[in-house]
Design an enzyme around this catalytic site. Structure first.
Site, PDB file in Angstrom:
ATOM      1  CB  SER A 173      -0.929  -0.003   1.218  1.00  0.00           C
ATOM      2  OG  SER A 173      -0.193   0.137   2.398  1.00  0.00           O
TER       3      SER A 173
ATOM      4  CG  ASN B 162      -1.882   9.877  -4.809  1.00  0.00           C
ATOM      5  OD1 ASN B 162      -2.783  10.687  -4.943  1.00  0.00           O
ATOM      6  ND2 ASN B 162      -1.935   8.881  -3.950  1.00  0.00           N
TER       7      ASN B 162
ATOM      8  NE  ARG C  46      -1.866   5.614   0.978  1.00  0.00           N
ATOM      9  CZ  ARG C  46      -1.295   4.748   1.775  1.00  0.00           C
ATOM     10  NH1 ARG C  46       0.007   4.825   1.992  1.00  0.00           N
ATOM     11  NH2 ARG C  46      -2.003   3.835   2.388  1.00  0.00           N
TER      12      ARG C  46
END
Lengths: 258, 159
Positions: A194, A202, A198
């Site tokens: 994660s 992004n 992440r």
């Protein structure tokens, strides 16, 4: 990457071209030279300025550079002290490195999407992807390093047996051992994945949007690219901050003995 | 998006960065921060101490002033007392001096009165003798009757 796609030209060709890294080697031993170069360059940039500030550090009246470095150091130190209650010589410097380095790598996003690849093409580089954090290798390199530290500290603090017990007997007690183990392993594995995904997601999405904006007619680009760049300043800082805070939190969890 | 050897390179870079930060960047900066914090705390403590010192000194100064004031009042009181004493003394002196002068004057007066009286007595007795001589002429011998004359003269003196 689908290397044949960029030959088709047009919008998708433009995007694919931009997303193709400058690489060398075959199979697993492919190396993304641009990722390595920019991340290394930015890391050196970070070390250079902070080392300059640190070597001139005085407890008297600080200069501008020292002030800036101290501001960041104090900010990171506050974050670390908020969630981590043990003593560790590693966590705070690690957090500072992550924050500044990720921020700088993210910041490459704010250069005009075509500027550096154009300069690169003048130097004979066919592909150039300037934002290292849009490369999964860069984000996973950090998250996996953090994961290794998590495992290392878990075992160091709790011992192999203690850590094994935690994996096997929590949260549901010894009678549901396999279930516990599965849950815990997934939980642990989810941390680096994660973390890495992440940041990557992004920045990748942000970069993609800049490329899409760059496909608009030249007179309309500023309408979208300006607000998106402003918004992106927030995103890159926030992502660097999140990566840092989660690293601190995960490591402090690894330090906590249940 | 392929995971490949770049990952290893990035991990090495990352570890080098963290190591360098841990070794050469973090400690001097955090030390400087801590030291400055300590300095500021010391400065504040010193200021606090200075203020309390000043308050103490003020209190002491007030005490000294109060003492000085009471001493001054004592001195003034003593001086006033002394002054009134002096005044009283000189008043007494003047009175005794006056009395003495009056007494001396009276003594003088009495002395003069005595002298005048003696003179008068002398004159009266001489006058009486002259008168008696005139009257008695030959019958009275000065040497023979000297005793009589003396007793008369004594009687005159007594009266």
């Amino acid at each position: 990457m689908a290397t044949e796609a960029h030959d088709t030209g047009g919008a998708s060709g433009y995007i694919v071209h931009h997303l193709t890294p400058l690489s060398t080697g075959e199979g697993f031993w492919t190396v993304h030279l641009d990722t390595l170069f920019f991340s290394g360059f930015l890391g050196a940039f970070f070390l250079f300025w902070f080392h300059l500030a640190a070597s001139r550090a005085t407890s008297g009246v600080p200069g501008g550079l020292q002030n800036f470095a101290e501001m960041l150091v104090e900010f990171v130190d506050t974050q670390v002290k908020d969630s981590f209650h043990g003593k560790s010589a590693l966590i705070a410097p690690l957090a500072l490195t992550i924050f500044v380095w990720v921020f700088l790598m993210n910041f490459m996003d704010l250069f005009p999407v075509d500027l550096l690849p154009w300069l690169g093409s003048m130097m004979g580089l066919e592909y150039l992807r300037v934002v290292p954090t849009t490369d999964l290798n860069a984000t996973f390199a950090m998250s996996i390093s953090v994961f290794i530290l998590i495992i290392f500290y878990s075992i160091k603090i709790k011992g192999v047996i203690g850590f094994g017990k935690e994996l096997a007997f929590q949260p549901f007690g010894p009678w549901l051992l396999p279930f516990n183990l599965l849950l815990k392993v997934v939980e642990e594995i989810a941390k680096p994945i994660s973390l890495g995904l992440r940041l990557f997601g992004n920045l990748y999405a942000g970069e993609l949007i800049f490329m899409l904006i760059a496909l608009l007619p030249w007179w309309g680009q500023w309408l979208l690219s300006f607000p998106w760049a402003l918004f992106h300043i927030l995103i890159i800082t926030l992502q660097a901050f999140i990566f840092m805070v989660l690293t601190i939190v995960y490591l402090s969890m690894a330090h906590e003995d249940h | 998006m392929s995971i490949n050897a770049t990952l290893i390179g990035q991990m090495i870079t990352f570890m080098l960065l963290v190591w360098f930060t841990m070794k050469y960047i973090w400690p001097p900066l955090i030390d400087a921060l801590e030291e400055r914090k300590k300095k500021i705390a010391e400065g504040l403590a010193a200021a606090e101490r200075g203020q309390s010192d000043m308050r103490l000194a003020e209190k002491r100064a007030q005490g000294v002033i109060k003492e000085a004031k009471s001493q001054a009042a004592d001195i003034v009181g003593m001086a006033q007392k002394r002054a009134s004493e002096i005044v009283e003394d000189s008043k007494g002196d003047a009175r005794t001096e006056g009395d003495r002068l009056v007494a001396a004057a009276q003594a003088e007066i009495e002395h003069e009165v005595q002298q005048v009286r003696d003179g008068l007595r002398q004159e009266v007795s001489e006058l009486a003798l002259a008168a008696a001589e005139q009257i008695l002429q030959k019958e009275v011998d000065r040497q023979v009757h000297a005793e009589v004359i003396k007793s008369v003269s004594d009687r005159l003196g007594k009266s």
